[in-house]
Design an enzyme around this catalytic site. Structure first.
Site, mmCIF file in Angstrom:
data_model
loop_
_atom_site.group_PDB
_atom_site.id
_atom_site.type_symbol
_atom_site.label_atom_id
_atom_site.label_comp_id
_atom_site.label_asym_id
_atom_site.label_seq_id
_atom_site.Cartn_x
_atom_site.Cartn_y
_atom_site.Cartn_z
ATOM 1 N N GLN A 47 0.811 -1.219 0.000
ATOM 2 C CA GLN A 47 0.000 0.000 0.000
ATOM 3 C C GLN A 47 0.840 1.261 0.000
ATOM 4 O O GLN A 47 2.066 1.218 0.171
ATOM 5 C CB GLN A 47 -0.910 -0.016 1.229
ATOM 6 C CG GLN A 47 -0.138 -0.212 2.533
ATOM 7 C CD GLN A 47 -1.062 -0.386 3.734
ATOM 8 O OE1 GLN A 47 -1.247 0.540 4.505
ATOM 9 N NE2 GLN A 47 -1.637 -1.577 3.897
ATOM 10 N N HIS A 86 0.216 5.694 1.140
ATOM 11 C CA HIS A 86 -0.697 6.713 1.666
ATOM 12 C C HIS A 86 -0.373 8.061 1.042
ATOM 13 O O HIS A 86 0.786 8.357 0.764
ATOM 14 C CB HIS A 86 -0.574 6.818 3.188
ATOM 15 C CG HIS A 86 -0.728 5.519 3.897
ATOM 16 N ND1 HIS A 86 -1.903 4.813 3.903
ATOM 17 C CD2 HIS A 86 0.154 4.778 4.599
ATOM 18 C CE1 HIS A 86 -1.739 3.700 4.608
ATOM 19 N NE2 HIS A 86 -0.497 3.652 5.033
ATOM 20 N N GLU A 90 3.585 7.658 8.516
ATOM 21 C CA GLU A 90 3.527 6.764 9.663
ATOM 22 C C GLU A 90 4.918 6.266 10.013
ATOM 23 O O GLU A 90 5.885 6.528 9.278
ATOM 24 C CB GLU A 90 2.605 5.566 9.364
ATOM 25 C CG GLU A 90 3.103 4.662 8.250
ATOM 26 C CD GLU A 90 2.075 3.593 7.845
ATOM 27 O OE1 GLU A 90 0.945 3.959 7.470
ATOM 28 O OE2 GLU A 90 2.406 2.404 7.887
ATOM 29 N N HIS A 98 4.732 0.319 0.949
ATOM 30 C CA HIS A 98 5.098 -0.433 2.148
ATOM 31 C C HIS A 98 4.077 -1.506 2.499
ATOM 32 O O HIS A 98 2.924 -1.445 2.062
ATOM 33 C CB HIS A 98 5.248 0.523 3.339
ATOM 34 C CG HIS A 98 3.953 1.173 3.728
ATOM 35 N ND1 HIS A 98 3.461 2.279 3.093
ATOM 36 C CD2 HIS A 98 3.023 0.855 4.668
ATOM 37 C CE1 HIS A 98 2.308 2.633 3.635
ATOM 38 N NE2 HIS A 98 2.003 1.776 4.578
ATOM 39 N N ARG A 115 -4.484 0.710 -1.865
ATOM 40 C CA ARG A 115 -3.988 -0.660 -1.980
ATOM 41 C C ARG A 115 -3.467 -0.882 -3.390
ATOM 42 O O ARG A 115 -4.199 -0.742 -4.367
ATOM 43 C CB ARG A 115 -5.143 -1.611 -1.698
ATOM 44 C CG ARG A 115 -4.820 -2.658 -0.706
ATOM 45 C CD ARG A 115 -6.053 -3.503 -0.397
ATOM 46 N NE ARG A 115 -6.658 -3.117 0.852
ATOM 47 C CZ ARG A 115 -7.969 -2.926 1.030
ATOM 48 N NH1 ARG A 115 -8.830 -3.084 0.037
ATOM 49 N NH2 ARG A 115 -8.428 -2.582 2.207
#
Ligand code: ZN
Length: 315
Positions: free
Chosen positions: A88, A90, A107, A164, A184
């Site tokens: 995935q 972000h 993250e 990641h 995804r």
């Protein structure tokens, strides 16, 4: 804070090691400290018992140093990857506000536990955008995806735009921006048990947001030992603009203050002890999560405690 649990097709039962009363099923995520509408943390005890972080953010700004931001900016999770997560990416704040009406997602992971031989997906091998799109569209996953070996105690910083995935056998504490937007890219052609269908992919959004070429962030991890205690800073601004993340390994009493922020998120990942605030003791043990608010200037930790803490980079 009261944790909120989420069932995931890749989850398991390992969160039981934190003595949580887990709901039935394959539990992948414990949302430990969250103001996000998909899993809001409720205060368990004290003056604000029964209230949710996002409400306190709006109505009791003094707890957070009267912040300017509209939403509680951080989200702490513990993830149990019994199976591998989807590959995935972000979006950053600009893309996420425009398309998803929420924050982007940078993250990071502190690896609480990794089975021997574990690896994760971190970054990709495409040299330019054309090569990236071609490798995605022709499904050359083995060539495209970078596999990185991982062991207990490792730390990974995952800026928005990084391809990641946590893979099977890994348990991680994640500190992230408060966002639930995941694009995804590849899901191993798996079928979800409950629906009998493959989960949706987001190829266009992934191609829009993946950073090309991949660049490993240059971290400056610093550890200092004071007596029997050890304090590690994994990331902080400006390398990581949205948050600072620390590990506190406490063996003897220590008094701490907020560092770069006005309030501090604290997650006990191992051990037992107590935190003393204004002369009052609160018990700590693995699996306990709390916020030290801006109204507290200093606090004392005592016991044998392994803690991951974080602060917002927001001014
Ligand atoms: Zn992610």
């Amino acid at each position: 804070m009261k944790p909120v649990f989420h069932e995931k097709m890749w989850g398991g039962r390992k969160l039981e090691k934190f003595d949580y009363d887990l709901p039935a099923g394959d539990i992948g995520e414990c949302w430990a400290i969250s103001g996000h509408p998909h899993g809001r943390s409720e205060v368990e005890n004290g003056e604000f018992a029964g209230q949710f972080i996002d409400d306190l953010w709006k109505n009791h700004g003094e707890l957070f140093g009267d912040p300017k931001g509209k939403v509680f900016p951080l989200l702490t999770k513990i993830l149990d990857a019994e199976a591998s997560l989807s590959v995935q990416v972000h979006p950053d704040n600009d893309y996420a506000w425009k398309h998803e009406h929420e924050l982007g997602k940078t993250e990071c992971w502190y690896i609480i536990d990794a089975e021997p031989g574990s690896y994760l997906i971190y970054g990709h091998n495409a040299k330019n955008k054309a090569e990236l799109d071609d490798m995605i569209e022709s499904g050359k996953w083995d060539d495209l995806l970078r596999k990185v070996p991982v062991k207990t105690g490792d730390f990974f910083y995952v800026p928005s735009g990084t391809v990641h995935a946590l893979n099977k056998g890994i348990m991680a504490l994640e500190t992230q921006q408060s966002s639930d937007t995941t694009y995804r890219l590849y899901d191993y052609d798996r079928v979800e048990k409950s629906t009998g269908k493959k989960r949706e992919l987001h190829i266009k959004q992934s191609e829009d947001t993946i950073t090309v070429p991949h660049k490993d962030p240059q971290l400056d991890i610093q550890t200092k030992t004071e007596g029997k205690n050890k304090f590690t800073t994994f990331v902080q601004p400006p390398i990581s603009p949205f948050f600072a993340v620390y590990r506190w390994e406490v063996k003897e009493p220590v008094t701490l203050k907020h560092n770069i922020g006005k309030y501090t998120l604290v997650s006990v990942i191992n051990g037992t002890g107590k935190i003393t605030v204004d002369g009052k003791d609160y018990d700590l043990k693995k699996g306990v999560h709390l916020i030290v608010p801006a109204t507290v200037n200093e606090w004392t930790l005592d016991g044998s405690l392994d803690i991951i803490a974080s602060e917002s980079g927001e001014k």
